[in-house]
Structures are given as C-alpha cells and as structure tokens.
Design a protein around this motif. Structure first.
Motif, PDB file in Angstrom:
ATOM      1  N   SER A   1      -2.874  18.702  40.960  1.00 21.92           N
ATOM      2  CA  SER A   1      -2.877  17.239  40.933  1.00 21.92           C
ATOM      3  C   SER A   1      -1.533  16.687  41.367  1.00 21.92           C
ATOM      4  CB  SER A   1      -3.219  16.736  39.525  1.00 21.92           C
ATOM      5  OG  SER A   1      -4.551  17.044  39.177  1.00 21.92           O
ATOM      6  N   LEU A   2      -0.448  17.301  40.909  1.00 14.17           N
ATOM      7  CA  LEU A   2       0.890  16.852  41.296  1.00 14.17           C
ATOM      8  C   LEU A   2       1.174  17.157  42.766  1.00 14.17           C
ATOM      9  CD1 LEU A   2       2.879  17.951  38.130  1.00 14.17           C
ATOM     10  CD2 LEU A   2       2.567  15.595  38.908  1.00 14.17           C
ATOM     11  N   ALA A   3       0.732  18.313  43.227  1.00 17.08           N
ATOM     12  CA  ALA A   3       0.991  18.696  44.615  1.00 17.08           C
ATOM     13  C   ALA A   3       0.143  17.893  45.595  1.00 17.08           C
ATOM     14  CB  ALA A   3       0.736  20.192  44.805  1.00 17.08           C
ATOM     15  N   ARG A   4      -1.060  17.487  45.165  1.00 16.39           N
ATOM     16  CA  ARG A   4      -1.980  16.753  46.029  1.00 16.39           C
ATOM     17  C   ARG A   4      -2.571  15.576  45.248  1.00 16.39           C
ATOM     18  NH1 ARG A   4      -3.364  19.983  50.521  1.00 16.39           N
ATOM     19  NH2 ARG A   4      -2.448  22.066  50.390  1.00 16.39           N
ATOM     20  N   PRO A   5      -1.768  14.550  44.994  1.00 19.18           N
ATOM     21  CA  PRO A   5      -2.233  13.431  44.163  1.00 19.18           C
ATOM     22  C   PRO A   5      -3.358  12.645  44.829  1.00 19.18           C
ATOM     23  CG  PRO A   5      -0.139  12.904  45.221  1.00 19.18           C
ATOM     24  CD  PRO A   5      -0.388  14.355  45.479  1.00 19.18           C
ATOM     25  N   ILE A   6      -4.095  11.924  44.014  1.00 24.81           N
ATOM     26  CA  ILE A   6      -5.233  11.136  44.481  1.00 24.81           C
ATOM     27  C   ILE A   6      -4.731   9.926  45.259  1.00 24.81           C
ATOM     28  CG2 ILE A   6      -7.250   9.817  43.734  1.00 24.81           C
ATOM     29  CD1 ILE A   6      -7.184  11.489  41.137  1.00 24.81           C
ATOM     30  N   SER A   7      -5.277   9.724  46.443  1.00 24.84           N
ATOM     31  CA  SER A   7      -4.928   8.543  47.239  1.00 24.84           C
ATOM     32  C   SER A   7      -6.005   7.472  47.193  1.00 24.84           C
ATOM     33  CB  SER A   7      -4.665   8.945  48.695  1.00 24.84           C
ATOM     34  OG  SER A   7      -3.553   9.807  48.794  1.00 24.84           O
ATOM     35  N   ASP A   8      -7.179   7.823  46.694  1.00 19.87           N
ATOM     36  CA  ASP A   8      -8.304   6.890  46.629  1.00 19.87           C
ATOM     37  C   ASP A   8      -8.253   6.116  45.310  1.00 19.87           C
ATOM     38  OD1 ASP A   8     -11.468   6.725  45.582  1.00 19.87           O
ATOM     39  OD2 ASP A   8     -11.090   6.011  47.621  1.00 19.87           O
ATOM     40  N   ALA A   9      -8.160   4.802  45.413  1.00 19.67           N
ATOM     41  CA  ALA A   9      -8.002   3.966  44.213  1.00 19.67           C
ATOM     42  C   ALA A   9      -9.198   4.098  43.265  1.00 19.67           C
ATOM     43  CB  ALA A   9      -7.796   2.503  44.612  1.00 19.67           C
TER      44      ALA A   9
END
Length: 558
Positions: free
Chosen positions: A71-79
């Motif tokens: 999750s930290l390496a690839r955080p969510i970009s979709d609101a």
C-alpha cells in the motif's frame, strides 16, 4: 465531495501469493525502475518510506505485513476506492463489536497462517517429521514427507473460511468485498481439495463431488499409517501361512512359510517408505502447486491481509500520543492538500514536542517556496508534506487535527544523488536531467518536492533556469515545493505574484522548526560549520597545530 455510487474494485494490483518455489517477501513489493506506480524508486527512498512503514506497521499476519508495505509502495490514486477503504476504517472505529470480531479473527489467523507457507513452499526430505525448518537457508526444508504440513496448512484454510462465514454483515462495501472474497474461495474447487477428501482418478485429483459415484477409489490420507496397504499385507501374510501350513504339509515345505513371512516383515518398511515418497512426489507436491496457482486462494489470503491492515491503522491511531485524523477525501482534477497542525509521522514518535505546521496546497497556492538557514526544518517540513499525503492516500490516519486531500497520481522528490552522476554531463546536467524527468511526467494531480534547482552553474544561469522551470511547474498545475537559499529568485517570482513563501522561524536559542510566511535572507552556515567542528577558527587551529615545533620534521644530521 463528488462521490460515485458505484463501488470501486479493491483489487488494484497483481496478487501477492507466489506461484513459484519461494514465498513472496518485502523486496518484491518495492518499486523498481521498470515497474512502479505513484512512487518511483528514487522518490520511494527520498521519502523514507521504509522508515514510515516501521512506524505504522502493527500488522500481525505475514500477508498483512506485505499488504501494508505494498500500500505504501503503490498508494491508491482513485478517490472512490480510497473513500471506500477509509469508510471501512471508520466502521471499525464506530463499531466496537465488528472491531472485536475482526481483532479476534486476525489473532487466530496469525497463528494458523504460519502453517500454510510450509505446505505451499516446503521441501520435505524424508525421515522423522519436523515442525521447524532444518536449516537457516532461504529454503523451507523439513523432515518427513509433508503429511503434518499438509494437515496443518489445509486446516488453516478451512478455519479461515469457516470463521468468515460466521461474521455478521458489514456496513461498508470494502469490508463486504473482503468477506466476499474469502467466502467465494470457500465455494471454489481448490477449497474443496484442501478441505478434502482427495481422490486420485486416472492421474487427476478429484473432489468428493467430482469422484465417480460407487467407484471403490481409495482416498488420499495424509498419514504415515496406511490402513489399506497394511490390510493387504496382513491378508497376504495370512494367505502365505495358510498355504504353507495347511495345504502343503505333505511336501514338508511348511518351514518355507516362516521364511517368506520373515522376508515380508523386512520388506514392509521399505514398501511403506516407497508409499510415503509416492504420496509426497505424486500427491502433495502436485496438489500444492495447484494451491499456489489458485487465484481464489490468493484473493482470500489478501483479503485476510487487508483486514489486518485496517486493524493496524486502528492500532497506530491508538498508539499515537497526539491527535490523529482521517482526512476528507476529495475527488477533483487537481491536487489539494490542506492540513491543520500536521506533525511529521517519523519525528512524532521520537520528538513528541516537535512543532506542528499547517499545510496549504491547492490550485491558488500550488507553488510553495521554502527558505531559511541550514538545520532549520525545511527538509523536515517537506518530508511531513509528502508522508502525510502518503498516509492519507493508503487510508491511514495522519498525525494532524484536520485534513483534506485529493489523491495524487505521482509523487516526485528530487534530491542530490552523487552516486548516479554522469561524467559527461556533471552534477549540473545530472540534476537538470532529474528535474526534466519530473516535469515531463508531472500533471495537475502530482506532488513534487525539489531540493534546490540548477546547482553547479553560475548565479545568473541558475536564476534564469530556476525561474522558467518553476513557472513551468506552476502552469502545469503541479503542487510543487522548492527548498532554496536563493532569496533573489523568490523576490523575482514574488514580484510577479507567483508562489507562496514560507521561512523558518528562529528564537534566541535557534530554529523552532516552525514555518511562517516570508522569505529568509539569513544564513547560518557558519553556525552549522561550528557545530560540526569545521569553522574558520577550527581550520586555523588545525594549521597552527601542524606548524608547531613538535610536528616539524627533524633537522637532518650533518
């Protein structure tokens, strides 16, 4: 807040469960140059994501550990996806019953999960069975033939499904999706094989439902004790004894029965050993290969890890002395980050009296230029901005009293990187190349931190280059933070009404680490040099000591 009524998918990434011979680990989650999301490898390191992970990681399962790191390496970009994940955190916060159920569930699963990976990735070398690996190598090597690992690993999976089947209905779509993934696995063929019984028909594994009815097909029993072969051997022994004792007495061959009986008794352990080896190589190894390749099992395990991640967020919030908050998530086409009394997540644990600062980045104030002397808190402020954004963007609490943000598509953090200098273009060309890469990949939903610009060239060129670069970022709409000592550049941009300016506040004893409006024109370079023992006085003392008579070379003897 523009929130869609459609539920967002929670499966944003490739599944973690490894189908190879080794289990997945942290290193597989790190971004690399050929594969990254919102954080490239250099930004990942510059933002100190590993240290941030150590602070918030209160997971209890191995899968939860990997999920949080990913999750930290690839955080969510979709609101929308972020809103739904955050809603699940709020459900745990507001629903003590559900929180207690999931807490007890993860505690139990953390114990059982340890039995799954030896089954999926273990190497069984025969002999006496062992619960612990036989060596410290990367391979999970165990004594025995895998029976114990098979029983314990499949029991964990059955317990996982049965526990979730007993859960009450959650209120949020995110938890509903997690529970659903585990329940769906409970209806899969792989689960039926793991629950058992397993039958081998024409070289293929069959479940109870798939096995032809009324066929006398032996089931696989993960045990060193084999009732069917033992009965066959006993029947054979009885038959031999009967034949030689009752049917051939006139031939005087009754003694031969005892000889053959002795040979059979000696052969039984060898035959049983062959059966165990066959079970391992023909059943356990091929079965577990199917388990490792199962998308349903991988999703169920990730769902368990995601539940653990949510609980870790709650533990982090409860373990933090200061105020924490879940930021309001905005769905917009440009980046916004407004935070009241933000504290640095790393320094918050070691320096509880660290001065908090507000953060205000939006379309009207999207270029923030920070000035001030060395060791005043400029870098700490920039790290606070990006780390707070990152925590909020994985659905976690942030150390602040209030916050709102728009998820960013890209994080950028440019710092000097001497280890990658190119001899052909030098430091100036190398850093300018970094800035170019950031600029051409940035959007209005990006967050960029630039630590100085155009170093390694003349002052006049630095002014010209820095000015058009910053104006370029401003026109792109990228949220940009620049750390600089160049107050002349600040004054030139300020005269055109571009940018917001913060400077480090100082008290009599030194920097307060609080940022206030304005442009700093002071330098504490000499103060820093004195602190590290390399001031003008230190240099002169060293030279004087070298010139002292005791350090002069001896006169040559004539």
């Amino acid at each position: 807040m523009n929130i869609s009524t459609k539920s967002a998918s929670i499966w944003h990434h490739s599944l973690i469960l490894s189908s190879g011979a080794q289990p997945a680990n942290i290193s597989a989650m790190r971004p690399i140059d050929s594969d990254y999301g919102a954080l490239d490898p250099r930004t990942f390191d510059a933002m100190e994501v590993d240290a941030l992970f150590d602070v918030i990681n209160l997971t209890q399962t191995h899968m939860g550990h990997l999920i949080l790191y990913r999750s930290l390496a690839r955080p969510i970009s979709d609101a929308q996806a972020l809103i739904e994940k955050q809603a699940a955190v709020r459900e745990l916060e507001s629903n003590p019953e559900m929180h207690g159920i999931l807490k007890h569930f993860i505690e139990n699963m953390a114990v059982g999960e340890k039995a799954l990976y030896p089954l999926l990735y273990g190497e069984f070398i025969g002999g006496l069975s062992s619960d612990e690996p036989l060596s410290d190598s990367n391979k999970l090597t165990f004594g025995g033939y895998g029976y114990r690992q098979y029983i314990n690993g499949t029991r964990f999976v059955v317990d996982l499904v049965e526990a979730v089947n007993a859960f009450p209905q959650p209120q949020t779509p995110y938890l509903h999706s997690l529970f659903g993934a585990i329940r769906d696995f409970g209806r899969s063929r792989i689960y039926a094989l793991m629950r058992g019984p397993v039958y081998l028909v024409d070289g293929k594994f069959k479940t109870q439902q798939e096995k032809p009815r009324f066929w006398p097909i032996p089931r696989f029993r993960p045990s060193m004790i084999k009732p069917v072969p033992m009965l066959i051997f006993m029947a054979a022994i009885s038959g031999i004894l009967y034949a030689f004792q009752m049917m051939l007495p006139e031939l005087g061959a009754s003694y031969m029965g005892y000889g053959i009986l002795a040979l059979i008794i000696i052969a039984i352990p060898i035959i049983l050993l062959a059966i165990r080896v066959s079970d391992r190589d023909s059943i356990i190894y091929p079965l577990r290969k199917q388990f490792r390749q199962s998308q349903d099992l991988a999703k169920a395990l990730e769902a368990m890890g995601m539940i653990d991640e949510l609980l870790s967020f709650r533990r982090y919030a409860l373990s933090t002395d200061g105020v924490v908050t879940l930021p309001d998530i905005l769905d917009a086409q440009h980046h916004v980050l407004n935070v009241t009394a933000a504290r640095n997540p790393l320094l918050d644990k070691v320096s509880p009296d660290f001065v908090p600062n507000d953060i205000a980045l939006d379309q009207s104030e999207r270029l923030l230029i920070i000035t001030g002397p060395n060791s005043g808190g400029k870098t700490a402020y920039c790290k606070t901005v990006v780390q707070v954004q990152l925590l909020g963007q994985i659905g976690c609490y942030i150390p602040a009293s209030r916050a709102q943000l728009v998820p960013v598509e890209h994080f950028f953090y440019q710092v000097p990187d001497p280890g990658r200098l190119d001899a052909e273009i030098g430091r100036f060309g190398h850093e300018l190349k970094q800035t170019r890469e950031i600029f051409f990949n940035a959007t209005s939903r990006s967050l960029a931190v630039l630590d100085e610009l155009s170093e390694g060239t003349t002052f006049e060129e630095k002014m010209t280059l820095s000015e058009y670069i910053l104006k370029g970022f401003y026109k792109l709409g990228t949220s940009t933070l620049l750390v600089t000592h160049n107050h002349e550049l600040c004054e030139r941009l300020q005269g055109e009404g571009i940018g917001k300016y913060l400077q480090v506040a100082f008290a009599a004893h030194g920097p307060t680490h609080q940022l206030i409006p304005g442009i700093s024109r002071v330098s504490h370079a000499e103060h820093v040099a004195t602190r590290i023992g390399f001031s003008k006085e230190d240099v002169e003392k060293h030279l004087a000591a070298r010139r002292s008579p005791s350090n002069l070379p001896d006169e040559p003897v004539t």
